[in-house]
Scaffold this motif. Structure first.
Motif, mmCIF file in Angstrom:
data_model
loop_
_atom_site.group_PDB
_atom_site.id
_atom_site.type_symbol
_atom_site.label_atom_id
_atom_site.label_comp_id
_atom_site.label_asym_id
_atom_site.label_seq_id
_atom_site.Cartn_x
_atom_site.Cartn_y
_atom_site.Cartn_z
ATOM 1 N N ILE A 151 24.111 24.454 34.632
ATOM 2 C CA ILE A 151 23.715 25.857 34.500
ATOM 3 C C ILE A 151 22.665 26.055 33.415
ATOM 4 N N GLN A 152 22.781 25.314 32.326
ATOM 5 C CA GLN A 152 21.815 25.451 31.245
ATOM 6 C C GLN A 152 20.941 24.209 31.087
ATOM 7 N N GLY A 153 21.568 23.049 30.864
ATOM 8 C CA GLY A 153 20.790 21.852 30.558
ATOM 9 C C GLY A 153 19.777 21.499 31.630
ATOM 10 N N ARG A 154 20.240 21.309 32.862
ATOM 11 C CA ARG A 154 19.342 20.912 33.942
ATOM 12 C C ARG A 154 18.424 22.060 34.354
ATOM 13 N N ALA A 155 18.969 23.277 34.397
ATOM 14 C CA ALA A 155 18.152 24.419 34.804
ATOM 15 C C ALA A 155 16.990 24.643 33.842
ATOM 16 N N HIS A 156 17.269 24.647 32.556
ATOM 17 C CA HIS A 156 16.204 24.863 31.584
ATOM 18 C C HIS A 156 15.187 23.719 31.616
ATOM 19 N N ALA A 157 15.684 22.487 31.741
ATOM 20 C CA ALA A 157 14.770 21.342 31.781
ATOM 21 C C ALA A 157 13.845 21.437 32.986
ATOM 22 N N ALA A 158 14.374 21.845 34.129
ATOM 23 C CA ALA A 158 13.551 21.961 35.332
ATOM 24 C C ALA A 158 12.481 23.032 35.159
ATOM 25 N N VAL A 159 12.851 24.153 34.579
ATOM 26 C CA VAL A 159 11.879 25.234 34.378
ATOM 27 C C VAL A 159 10.807 24.816 33.381
ATOM 28 N N LEU A 160 11.207 24.174 32.291
ATOM 29 C CA LEU A 160 10.233 23.728 31.297
ATOM 30 C C LEU A 160 9.320 22.638 31.864
ATOM 31 N N ALA A 161 9.881 21.755 32.707
ATOM 32 C CA ALA A 161 9.055 20.724 33.331
ATOM 33 C C ALA A 161 7.997 21.352 34.230
ATOM 34 N N PHE A 162 8.383 22.380 34.986
ATOM 35 C CA PHE A 162 7.402 23.089 35.806
ATOM 36 C C PHE A 162 6.323 23.706 34.933
ATOM 37 N N ASP A 187 18.283 13.873 33.830
ATOM 38 C CA ASP A 187 18.658 14.037 35.232
ATOM 39 C C ASP A 187 17.512 14.646 36.031
ATOM 40 N N VAL A 188 16.847 15.644 35.438
ATOM 41 C CA VAL A 188 15.707 16.270 36.115
ATOM 42 C C VAL A 188 14.568 15.264 36.263
ATOM 43 N N ALA A 189 14.333 14.451 35.227
ATOM 44 C CA ALA A 189 13.278 13.445 35.292
ATOM 45 C C ALA A 189 13.567 12.419 36.379
ATOM 46 N N ALA A 190 14.830 12.011 36.505
ATOM 47 C CA ALA A 190 15.202 11.041 37.538
ATOM 48 C C ALA A 190 15.013 11.633 38.933
ATOM 49 N N ALA A 191 15.361 12.901 39.090
ATOM 50 C CA ALA A 191 15.175 13.559 40.385
ATOM 51 C C ALA A 191 13.697 13.679 40.723
ATOM 52 N N ALA A 192 12.889 14.028 39.739
ATOM 53 C CA ALA A 192 11.442 14.136 39.976
ATOM 54 C C ALA A 192 10.853 12.776 40.336
ATOM 55 N N ARG A 193 11.330 11.733 39.690
ATOM 56 C CA ARG A 193 10.848 10.387 40.003
ATOM 57 C C ARG A 193 11.242 9.993 41.424
ATOM 58 N N ARG A 194 12.435 10.380 41.852
ATOM 59 C CA ARG A 194 12.851 10.095 43.219
ATOM 60 C C ARG A 194 11.906 10.776 44.223
ATOM 61 N N LEU A 195 11.534 12.008 43.934
ATOM 62 C CA LEU A 195 10.575 12.710 44.781
ATOM 63 C C LEU A 195 9.215 12.019 44.772
ATOM 64 N N ALA A 196 8.770 11.659 43.573
ATOM 65 C CA ALA A 196 7.441 11.074 43.436
ATOM 66 C C ALA A 196 7.341 9.721 44.145
ATOM 67 N N ASP A 197 8.428 8.976 44.174
ATOM 68 C CA ASP A 197 8.419 7.629 44.762
ATOM 69 C C ASP A 197 8.660 7.635 46.270
ATOM 70 N N ALA A 198 9.068 8.770 46.827
ATOM 71 C CA ALA A 198 9.466 8.809 48.233
ATOM 72 C C ALA A 198 8.247 8.824 49.158
ATOM 73 N N ASP A 199 8.295 7.999 50.229
ATOM 74 C CA ASP A 199 7.305 8.140 51.293
ATOM 75 C C ASP A 199 7.744 9.299 52.178
ATOM 76 N N ARG A 200 7.026 9.534 53.291
ATOM 77 C CA ARG A 200 7.325 10.722 54.090
ATOM 78 C C ARG A 200 8.756 10.722 54.621
ATOM 79 N N GLU A 201 9.186 9.580 55.139
ATOM 80 C CA GLU A 201 10.538 9.507 55.691
ATOM 81 C C GLU A 201 11.584 9.692 54.608
ATOM 82 N N ALA A 202 11.377 9.028 53.488
ATOM 83 C CA ALA A 202 12.325 9.153 52.379
ATOM 84 C C ALA A 202 12.319 10.568 51.806
ATOM 85 N N PHE A 203 11.138 11.205 51.810
ATOM 86 C CA PHE A 203 11.048 12.569 51.282
ATOM 87 C C PHE A 203 11.933 13.518 52.087
ATOM 88 N N GLU A 204 11.944 13.341 53.399
ATOM 89 C CA GLU A 204 12.786 14.202 54.227
ATOM 90 C C GLU A 204 14.263 14.040 53.867
#
Length: 243
Positions: free
Chosen positions: A161-172, A218-235
């Motif tokens: 609610i706070q840690g990940r949410a704030h980190a995601a907003v600040l990263a954006f 956690d937000v950084a790891a999720a962003a890295r997962r997105l960044a590393d995904a090809d089209r199929e993996a992204f879906e």
């Protein structure tokens, strides 16, 4: 029943405003305690941080990182109850049980900044009683909705609610560039508004939240997962995000 508010910042002043009792402020910055007392139209006073006076209720309203030390230092001044408004629950309640075992003990977490009051207030009751019941009544009389929760459940939830949410907003906010307003989409406008709200606050508060609950990794790891995904993996990632 009088109240000692330890911490004369925004949260301490907010609580003092709604407390239907005589209030004394104590703060590491004595001038801040005096200013807080002066702002309460003669209903409050300032006392030294090392006061030897006793009070019906000691309310700790300091930054999360200072909560345990503040409980340790001031619990003995409580005649009836020790409560806190720090945002974390397990650590302050554990300190209260150690240093004020014979007193009522409750942790309150306003789920909003004081300038956005009233709102929801999380409540974890370790040892409730008549004095903490009055605190609940004051909060409700000011228009707040109280949400009872276990201390561990609260702290676990704050990771998202706070840690990940704030980190995601600040990263954006850090990744975003200036764009023409007329090209904005609804999703961008919502994120930009959140970024303005978070970055318009107090950096120390958000630093305390990251220190207590984490979330940025956690937000950084999720962003890295997105960044590393090809089209199929992204879906697949997209579907996981919607679950």
């Amino acid at each position: 029943m009088d109240v000692l508010v330890v911490g004369a910042g925004d949260v301490g002043r907010w609580f003092a405003d709604l407390a239907d009792a005589p209030v004394a402020f104590a703060d590491v910055d004595e001038s801040r305690a005096e200013a807080a007392a002066a702002a309460h139209d003669g209903r409050a006073r300032a006392v030294p941080l090392d006061t030897e006076e006793s009070f019906g209720v000691v309310a700790v309203a300091v930054p999360m990182g200072a909560a345990v030390a503040a409980v340790e230092a001031h619990a003995a001044s409580a005649e009836q109850a020790v409560v806190d408004f720090t945002g974390e629950m397990v650590a302050p309640l554990t300190a209260m049980a150690e240093h004020a075992p014979a007193r009522e003990r409750v942790s309150f977490h306003p789920l909003f900044a004081p300038e956005h009051a009233p709102g929801r207030v999380a409540v974890s009751e370790s040892a409730p009683g008549p004095a903490t019941g009055h605190v609940r009544e004051w909060l409700e009389a000011a228009g707040n909705d109280l949400v009872d929760v276990g201390a561990s459940e609260h702290d676990d939830a704050m990771v998202t609610i706070q840690g990940r949410a704030h980190a995601a907003v600040l990263a954006f906010a850090l990744a975003a560039e200036d764009v023409p307003d007329e090209l904005a989409t609804p999703v961008y406008e919502d994120l930009a508004a959140l970024a303005d709200r978070v970055t318009g606050g107090n950096a120390r508060v958000y630093a305390d939240i990251q220190a207590a609950f984490g979330g940025a990794d956690d937000v950084a790891a999720a962003a890295r997962r997105l960044a590393d995904a090809d089209r199929e993996a992204f879906e697949e990632v997209y579907e996981d995000a919607g679950r």
